[in-house]
Scaffold this motif. Structure first.
Motif, short mmCIF file in Angstrom:
data_model
loop_
_atom_site.label_atom_id
_atom_site.label_comp_id
_atom_site.label_asym_id
_atom_site.label_seq_id
_atom_site.Cartn_x
_atom_site.Cartn_y
_atom_site.Cartn_z
N ARG A 1 -0.72 10.42 3.08
CA ARG A 1 -0.47 10.81 4.38
C ARG A 1 0.03 12.23 4.87
NH1 ARG A 1 3.03 7.39 9.23
NH2 ARG A 1 2.17 8.65 10.85
N ARG A 2 0.92 12.68 4.06
CA ARG A 2 1.25 13.98 4.11
C ARG A 2 0.28 15.08 3.86
NH1 ARG A 2 6.12 12.00 1.43
NH2 ARG A 2 5.27 13.07 -0.38
N LEU A 3 -0.40 14.68 2.74
CA LEU A 3 -1.50 15.65 2.40
C LEU A 3 -2.79 15.38 3.38
CD1 LEU A 3 -1.77 14.73 -1.46
CD2 LEU A 3 -0.79 16.85 -0.35
N SER A 4 -2.90 14.29 3.82
CA SER A 4 -4.17 14.34 4.97
C SER A 4 -3.84 14.80 6.28
CB SER A 4 -4.27 12.70 5.20
OG SER A 4 -5.01 12.12 4.07
N ARG A 5 -2.33 14.83 6.76
CA ARG A 5 -2.13 15.42 7.89
C ARG A 5 -2.14 17.07 7.68
NH1 ARG A 5 2.95 13.87 8.10
NH2 ARG A 5 2.54 11.85 9.32
N LYS A 6 -2.14 17.58 6.54
CA LYS A 6 -2.09 19.12 6.47
C LYS A 6 -3.92 19.35 6.33
CE LYS A 6 2.03 19.52 3.65
NZ LYS A 6 2.52 19.92 2.27
N VAL A 7 -4.55 18.57 5.85
CA VAL A 7 -6.04 18.76 5.84
C VAL A 7 -6.38 18.85 7.24
CG1 VAL A 7 -8.36 18.02 5.08
CG2 VAL A 7 -6.46 18.07 3.48
N ARG A 8 -6.04 17.84 8.01
CA ARG A 8 -6.51 17.27 9.46
C ARG A 8 -6.27 18.76 10.37
NH1 ARG A 8 -8.17 17.57 13.44
NH2 ARG A 8 -8.78 15.98 14.84
N LYS A 9 -5.12 19.25 10.30
CA LYS A 9 -4.51 20.47 10.86
C LYS A 9 -5.47 21.70 10.68
CE LYS A 9 0.21 19.52 11.57
NZ LYS A 9 1.68 19.76 11.47
N LEU A 10 -5.98 21.77 9.34
CA LEU A 10 -6.49 22.95 9.04
C LEU A 10 -8.01 22.66 9.33
CD1 LEU A 10 -5.34 23.67 5.44
CD2 LEU A 10 -5.20 25.23 7.39
N ARG B 1 -10.01 24.23 1.64
CA ARG B 1 -10.44 23.77 0.70
C ARG B 1 -9.30 23.63 -0.35
NH1 ARG B 1 -14.38 27.73 1.56
NH2 ARG B 1 -13.49 29.13 0.13
N SER B 2 -8.38 24.41 -0.33
CA SER B 2 -7.13 24.34 -1.25
C SER B 2 -6.28 22.92 -0.98
CB SER B 2 -6.20 25.63 -1.15
OG SER B 2 -5.13 25.26 -1.90
N ARG B 3 -6.26 22.69 0.43
CA ARG B 3 -5.55 21.59 0.59
C ARG B 3 -6.31 20.13 0.06
NH1 ARG B 3 -0.19 22.15 1.17
NH2 ARG B 3 0.26 24.07 2.69
#
Length: 543
Positions: free
Chosen positions: A178-187, A226-228
């Motif tokens: 969930r933490r990783l997906s939240r960062k991807v969603r913001k970007l 892409r990095s995230r």
């Protein structure tokens, strides 16, 4: 968040229940297929009496039933699923339109569109497909386990013994994912914002030769995205690898045990086939349950973004309050800050009285508060200090009826904003935004008063198609159609915000004279052209 998802689920219960019923029927058909296959093989090998053709015919019937269930699922997904997405999009868009205008919008339009498209699809798919399929998955798991338990207790217990380990690991997986997906969603939202603005302002960027700059900005954000995504993918692949290794080991163990029993003569060949089929039908649902974790993470992230849209404070709702003509607006010691941290208010101790049936010109340098004045008049924002009142001189019951200005009084205003505000569609479509029930005669009169006679010289007249932002027309032509659209509205106070900036002086003079000639409207003209003052009763200079 759970309450929000439950409320959203209640609006899509029909599709969810249909998917659940079809899923449970599919479980019954699938387990029956295992039994039919075992029966056919045992019949063919002479273990049990019966006709091989009848046994294979039963298998064919069950296969046809599986085909029908698959078609039903596709039909429900494509018909009811789209309807459910459309319904949620309409609800969220209505909420967004009812929300208070914040003055400085926190959400980018590209990000909002991304939420209305991708996040709505994620939430609806989870509620109407993932949850019902989870029910059928659990039913398949339980049915296959009981079937296998009847055949071999030790193997059934061994096959499911690995599941508690996955459940313990699942808690860690969901939190991290969930933490990783939240960062991807913001970007992803930032990428959408850059794409939207670049498309909207591509002519400006071309003329300023800023294409390399915007592409560089896009590339920078995309590299971060892409990095995230790579980071999230590595974690997901590693997690799936561990799960698949566990399932593969369990399957090999089941195969070995079945082979030993087959070699000892305690299991028939049909039983061996059923053995492996049942292990697969236990592991298949178990795999599906492990895939539920990423879906759960995705819907939590999507729900979080959609809840932000619904949590925007609403404007005052109710029946529009249309005052009789003539009416005016009075500012009394009005002060407005866009932000509590601002050192200098945008408007400070302002006193204006836009009297009924008068025309007032508003002049001022950039940043002097002209736009803020318009927003206050339209009740898009409210002053922190002072009062804004709307009043009418036409009420016989109360000669000077006075009300504190609110969004419910917005129907009294006719607004023509600066710039090109036409939408894609026909000229008629744009005019009907001002009055959905306007007749052709009323539209023709409004076009005449706005000096937009050119419309009737176009090949298709009112039915002429316009591209985005009135593409195909000049700025002056687009402004005149926007003025005609406003003249179709029933409001008695007309706000012209640089609405004639693209017109030549002669046309501007004619348009203003046509508007003022009726004597039924209070007109407020925000302009930078001093010549406008000649047509007005009052002039306000904002400093």
């Amino acid at each position: 968040m759970v309450r929000w998802l439950w409320k959203a689920y209640r609006g899509n219960r029909l599709q969810a229940m249909l998917n659940a019923v079809i899923g449970l029927v599919g479980v019954g058909v699938s387990l029956s297929a295992v039994w039919a296959m075992q029966r056919a093989i045992d019949t063919a090998s002479g273990v049990r009496p019966g006709s091989v053709f009848e046994a294979v015919g039963l298998m064919a019937v069950l296969i046809l039933c599986e085909f029908g269930i698959g078609i039903s699922r596709v039909w429900i997904r494509n018909i009811l699923g789209v309807k459910a997405q459309n319904r949620m999009q309409q609800q969220l868009l209505a909420q967004l339109l009812r929300a208070q205008w914040q003055g400085r919008e926190a959400l980018h339009s590209g990000d909002v569109v991304n939420r209305l498209e991708d996040d709505v699809k994620t939430v609806v798919g989870f509620l109407t497909e993932t949850i019902p399929s989870t029910l059928s998955t659990l039913a398949m798991f339980a049915g296959a386990f009981l079937y296998l338990l009847r055949m071999d207790v030790w193997l059934a217990v061994t096959t499911v013994a690995i599941l508690p380990v996955f459940l313990l690991l699942g808690r860690f997986y969901v939190s991290r994912m969930r933490r990783l997906s939240r960062k991807v969603r913001k970007l992803d939202g930032r990428v959408q914002s850059i794409l939207t603005e670049t498309v909207q302002h591509r002519m400006l960027l071309k003329t300023m030769q800023a294409e390399p700059l915007m592409l560089s900005r896009l590339d920078s954000v995309q590299q971060q995205l892409r990095s995230r995504v790579k980071h999230r993918t590595v974690f997901s692949v590693a997690s799936n690898l561990m799960v698949n290794l566990g399932f593969s080991l369990s399957y090999l163990l089941a195969f070995l045990w079945g082979a030993v029993r087959l070699s000892q003569g305690t299991l028939s060949f049909g039983g061996m086939t059923a053995f492996l089929q049942l292990v697969f039908r236990i592991q298949g649902p178990a795999r599906d349950l492990t895939r539920l974790a990423p879906a759960f993470v995705g819907v939590l992230t999507a729900a979080e973004w959609l809840m932000q849209l619904q949590q925007l404070p609403e404007e005052e709702q109710g029946q529009p309050l249309l005052l009789a003509s003539p009416c005016g607006v009075r500012f009394s010691d009005v002060t407005y800050y866009y932000n509590s941290d601002d050192q200098q208010p945008t408007l400070q101790h302002a006193h204006f009285d836009f009297a009924p049936n008068t025309c007032t010109a508003v002049f001022g340098t950039s940043g002097s508060g002209k736009t803020t004045l318009i927003r206050l008049l339209l009740a898009l924002i409210r002053p922190q200090e002072g009062r804004i009142e709307i009043y009418s001189h036409a009420s016989s019951a109360s000669p000077h009826a006075v009300s504190l200005l609110s969004p419910l009084h917005r129907c009294n205003f006719v607004y023509v904003p600066q710039g090109n505000t036409l939408l894609s569609g026909t000229v008629r479509d744009n005019l009907l935004i001002g009055c959905p029930h306007a007749t052709d005669d009323a539209m023709a009169e409004a076009l005449r008063r706005a000096c937009a006679h050119f419309v009737f010289d176009l090949p298709d007249g009112l039915n002429t198609m316009l591209a985005e932002q009135g593409g195909g027309l000049s700025e002056g032509q687009a402004q005149r159609i926007a003025i005609a659209r406003a003249l179709l509205q029933p409001g008695n106070i007309m706000l012209l915000d640089e609405a004639t900036s693209a017109l030549d002086p002669e046309t501007e003079q004619q348009v203003l004279q046509n508007i003022l000639s009726s004597g039924q409207k209070t007109v407020i003209v925000v302009s930078h052209r001093p010549a406008v003052a000649a047509y007005c009763d009052h002039v306000i200079y904002m400093d």
